[in-house]
Design an enzyme around this catalytic site. Structure first.
Site, mmCIF file in Angstrom:
data_model
loop_
_atom_site.group_PDB
_atom_site.id
_atom_site.type_symbol
_atom_site.label_atom_id
_atom_site.label_comp_id
_atom_site.label_asym_id
_atom_site.label_seq_id
_atom_site.Cartn_x
_atom_site.Cartn_y
_atom_site.Cartn_z
ATOM 1 N N GLU A 20 0.825 -1.213 0.000
ATOM 2 C CA GLU A 20 0.000 0.000 0.000
ATOM 3 C C GLU A 20 0.858 1.262 0.000
ATOM 4 O OE1 GLU A 20 -3.894 0.083 2.510
ATOM 5 O OE2 GLU A 20 -2.230 0.805 3.725
ATOM 6 N N PRO A 21 1.703 1.398 -1.014
ATOM 7 C CA PRO A 21 2.606 2.546 -1.011
ATOM 8 C C PRO A 21 1.935 3.834 -1.468
ATOM 9 C CG PRO A 21 2.927 1.254 -3.001
ATOM 10 C CD PRO A 21 1.853 0.551 -2.205
ATOM 11 N N ARG A 28 4.093 7.274 -1.099
ATOM 12 C CA ARG A 28 5.297 8.018 -1.469
ATOM 13 C C ARG A 28 6.077 7.368 -2.628
ATOM 14 N NH1 ARG A 28 7.749 11.013 2.487
ATOM 15 N NH2 ARG A 28 6.553 9.773 3.969
ATOM 16 N N TYR A 71 2.820 13.993 -0.545
ATOM 17 C CA TYR A 71 2.545 14.841 0.627
ATOM 18 C C TYR A 71 2.975 16.284 0.365
ATOM 19 C CZ TYR A 71 2.087 10.123 2.323
ATOM 20 O OH TYR A 71 1.710 8.812 2.447
ATOM 21 N N ARG A 110 6.162 19.896 4.327
ATOM 22 C CA ARG A 110 7.044 18.867 4.901
ATOM 23 C C ARG A 110 8.249 19.443 5.659
ATOM 24 N NH1 ARG A 110 9.371 15.157 2.672
ATOM 25 N NH2 ARG A 110 8.710 13.526 4.107
ATOM 26 N N CYS A 113 3.985 35.081 6.722
ATOM 27 C CA CYS A 113 4.351 35.844 7.907
ATOM 28 C C CYS A 113 4.559 34.886 9.059
ATOM 29 C CB CYS A 113 3.251 36.835 8.245
ATOM 30 S SG CYS A 113 3.278 38.195 7.113
ATOM 31 N N GLU A 114 5.564 34.082 8.968
ATOM 32 C CA GLU A 114 5.863 33.127 10.036
ATOM 33 C C GLU A 114 7.306 32.656 9.864
ATOM 34 O OE1 GLU A 114 2.681 30.664 11.276
ATOM 35 O OE2 GLU A 114 4.037 29.153 12.088
HETATM 36 N N1 LLP Z 1 -1.071 3.016 4.451
HETATM 37 C C1 LLP Z 1 -1.468 3.660 5.554
HETATM 38 C C2 LLP Z 1 -2.441 3.043 6.432
HETATM 39 C C3 LLP Z 1 -0.931 4.922 5.858
HETATM 40 O O1 LLP Z 1 -1.308 5.548 6.957
HETATM 41 C C4 LLP Z 1 0.011 5.512 4.971
HETATM 42 C C5 LLP Z 1 0.561 6.843 5.246
HETATM 43 C C6 LLP Z 1 0.374 4.800 3.822
HETATM 44 C C7 LLP Z 1 -0.172 3.548 3.595
HETATM 45 C C8 LLP Z 1 1.342 5.331 2.809
HETATM 46 O O2 LLP Z 1 2.601 5.550 3.353
HETATM 47 P P1 LLP Z 1 3.812 5.884 2.362
HETATM 48 O O3 LLP Z 1 4.020 4.686 1.476
HETATM 49 O O4 LLP Z 1 3.434 7.060 1.570
HETATM 50 O O5 LLP Z 1 4.958 6.144 3.256
HETATM 51 N N2 LLP Z 1 2.844 13.497 5.589
HETATM 52 C C9 LLP Z 1 3.911 12.568 5.879
HETATM 53 C C10 LLP Z 1 3.535 11.134 5.622
HETATM 54 C C11 LLP Z 1 2.282 10.693 6.353
HETATM 55 C C12 LLP Z 1 1.883 9.303 5.993
HETATM 56 C C13 LLP Z 1 0.550 8.933 6.517
HETATM 57 N N3 LLP Z 1 0.169 7.592 6.209
HETATM 58 C C14 LLP Z 1 5.146 12.971 5.079
HETATM 59 O O6 LLP Z 1 5.091 13.964 4.370
HETATM 60 O O7 LLP Z 1 6.187 12.326 5.164
#
Ligand code: LLP
Length: 427
Positions: free
Chosen positions: A270-271, A273, A379, A309, A343-344
Site C-alpha cells: 500500500e505505497p 510516497r 505529501y 514537509r 508571515c511566520e
Molecule cells: N497506508 C497507511 C495506512 C498509511 O497511513 C500511509 C501513510 C500509507 C499507507 C502510505 O505511506 P507511504 O508509502 O506514503 O509512506 N505526511 C507525511 C507522511 C504521512 C503518511 C501517513 N500515512 C510525510 O510527508 O512524510
C-alpha cells in the site's frame, strides 16, 4: 542506473518540457509531475500481485487515472477520497476490492458513502466494526493491526507501538475476532502499516508479526497487506530501497501463511510516497535575495502553505535552480537559506527538525529565477493550505512531452466563496 534530474543543481526541463516555459504559461507556485517517473515506479512494483495506492500522498484525479491505467487499486481514508476514487473510474466493489476504506474511525459522511457503495472496510478500531454492522449488517472486513512497534522518518510518521492511535492493538485481535463473529462480519484480510518513510529492517519485522497474527485470524483470511512506508531517497547519498529483498521477504511470508492456513492468500502492498514522490516538483519564483548578517536568503513565492514537509518534519528536499535567461557555465556555488512569503519564521525550506535554519550551496541566482524543489510529489500539494489567504497552487502533469493542467490555480474569490457575514455585522 536511472537518471535522477531532481538531484542536479540546475533543472531546466521536467519530462522534456522547459521549466521556464511552464512557469510562464501556468504561473508560480506550480506543482509539476512527470508521468514517466510514476509509470517507472509502477513497473518496478509489478511483481507484487496487488498494489494499492495510498492516495493521501497525491490524490489529484489525473494521477489516480494514470495509476488506474496501470492496474493499481486504491486506498481511501475519508469520504473525500472515496469520492475521488469513484470519480477516477474505480468500481466500488470487486476482487480484490478496487477501493478500501482504511481508517481508525468512520466519520458520518464516510460511513454513509461506505454503506451506499458497499466499499470494503479496513477497521482500525473495534468501534468501526459495531458501526458498520449497525449501518449495513455483517460484511467481509479487514482488520488493521498495530503490531506493538512502529517506525517512520519522523516520530510524527510512526504509526505503530503504544504511542500510536492507529490500528487494533495486537493483543486485542482474539477478542476482536469474537466481536466480528458476533456482529456477522467475516475477517478476510489483515493489514499492518508501521509508518511512513521507514527502512527495510523495520519493514522486515512486520513479516514476522503478520505471520503470528495470521495464525490467529482463522480460516476466512484471503489477503494480507504489508501496508506502505516504502522509502525513497531525498538526498543523492541515501540508498534506494532493495525492492528485490522486500518482495522476497513478503512473498515468503505469504507462502508460509498460505501453507499454514491450507489455502491461497493474496499479498497487497500500500505505497503512497514510492509511487509519486520523485515524479513531483514544486516550481517557485525567487522574489527577493537578501542578506541577514552573514546569511543570504532567497525568498520565493511558495511557502509552507504549498509544501509543509520542511516545517512539519524538518524534511529535506533537493533544491535546484532554473535561470530565466538560460544557464551559463558552472560558477562558484553560494550558501543560501530559502524561505517563502508567509508571515511566520518557520516558513523556511532549508530547515532541520526543531526549526533550525540551515543553508545549502546553490548556484548564484537573481530575482526572477526559478527555484525547483524536487521529490515533492508525495505529501506536497495534498498538504497545501490557504494559510495567509494564499490560493492553492496549480498542478501540471507532463505526459509524453505534453504539459496538461490538472488543477487550475485557486482564484482569490474562491477563498471567500463559502464565508458569510451575519446581518448584524453586514452594515
Ligand atoms: N497506508 C497507511 C495506512 C498509511 O497511513 C500511509 C501513510 C500509507 C499507507 C502510505 O505511506 P507511504 O508509502 O506514503 O509512506 N505526511 C507525511 C507522511 C504521512 C503518511 C501517513 N500515512 C510525510 O510527508 O512524510
Amino acid at each position: 542506473m536511472e537518471t535522477r534530474p531532481w538531484f542536479s543543481p540546475l533543472v531546466e526541463h521536467i519530462g522534456g518540457v522547459s521549466v521556464a516555459e511552464l512557469a510562464e504559461r501556468f504561473g508560480t507556485p506550480l506543482y509539476v509531475y512527470d508521468a514517466e517517473v510514476i509509470l517507472r515506479r509502477c513497473e518496478q512494483l509489478r511483481r507484487f500481485p496487488v498494489v494499492r495506492y495510498a492516495q493521501k500522498a497525491c490524490s489529484n484525479l489525473a494521477i489516480l487515472r494514470l495509476l488506474r491505467s496501470q492496474g493499481v487499486v486504491l486506498d481511501a481514508v475519508s469520504a473525500g477520497e472515496i469520492v475521488r476514487a469513484l470519480q477516477a473510474g474505480y468500481p466500488a466493489q470487486g476482487d480484490p476490492p478496487p477501493v478500501v476504506y482504511t481508517a481508525d474511525i468512520f466519520d458520518r459522511p464516510a460511513l454513509e458513502l461506505v454503506a451506499r457503495h458497499g466499499i470494503h472496510v479496513n477497521c482500525g478500531s473495534a468501534d468501526m466494526m459495531d458501526q458498520l454492522a449497525e449501518a449495513v449488517g455483517g460484511q467481509e472486513i479487514t482488520l488493521r493491526i498495530n503490531p506493538g512497534f512502529g517506525h517512520g522518518h519522523s516520530q510524527k510518521t510512526n504509526t505503530g507501538g503504544p504511542q500510536s492511535k492507529h490500528g487494533i492493538w495486537h493483543e486485542q485481535l482474539p477478542e476482536c475476532l469474537k466481536q466480528a463473529e458476533r456482529l456477522g462480519h467475516r475477517v478476510v484480510g489483515l493489514h499492518v502499516h508501521i509508518g511512513s518513510g521507514t527502512d527495510l529492517e523495520h519493514l522486515a519485522q512486520v513479516c514476522q508479526a503478520m505471520e503470528q497474527l495470521a495464525g490467529q485470524a482463522g480460516p476466512h483470511l484471503r489477503s494480507i497487506s504489508a501496508g506502505g512506508g516504502l522509502p525513497v531517497p531525498y538526498r543523492p547519498e541515501e540508498p534506494e530501497l532493495d525492492l528485490d529483498r522486500y518482495h522476497q521477504l513478503w512473498e515468503q511470508t505469504r507462502d508460509r501463511i498460505s501453507r499454514q492456513l491450507g489455502h491461497p492468500v493474496q499479498l497487497e502492498i500500500e505505497p503512497g510516497r514510492f509511487l509519486v514522490a520523485e515524479s513531483g516538483y514544486l516550481v517557485a519564483e525567487i522574489r527577493a535575495v537578501k542578506r541577514q548578517g552573514e546569511r543570504t536568503f532567497w525568498l520565493v513565492d511558495a511557502g509552507f502553505n504549498d509544501l509543509a514537509r520542511p516545517v512539519m518534519y524538518g524534511a529535506y528536499h533537493p533544491l535546484s535552480l532554473c535561470r530565466r535567461n538560460g544557464n551559463p557555465a558552472p560558477e562558484p556555488l553560494v550558501e543560501v537559506s530559502v524561505g517563502g512569503p508567509l508571515c511566520e519564521s518557520g516558513d523556511i525550506f532549508t530547515q532541520e527538525e526543531g526549526g533550525y535554519v540551515v543553508s545549502r550551496p546553490m548556484p548564484q541566482a537573481q530575482v526572477g529565477d526559478l527555484l525547483v524543489v524536487g521529490v515533492a510529489g508525495a505529501y506536497g500539494s495534498v498538504m497545501g493550505s490557504n494559510y495567509n489567504s494564499k490560493p492553492l497552487a496549480a498542478e501540471v502533469l507532463v505526459l509524453e512531452g505534453t504539459p496538461y493542467l490538472i488543477r487550475r490555480r485557486q482564484e482569490l474569490e474562491e477563498l471567500l466563496a463559502n464565508e458569510q457575514v451575519p446581518p448584524p455585522l453586514a452594515q
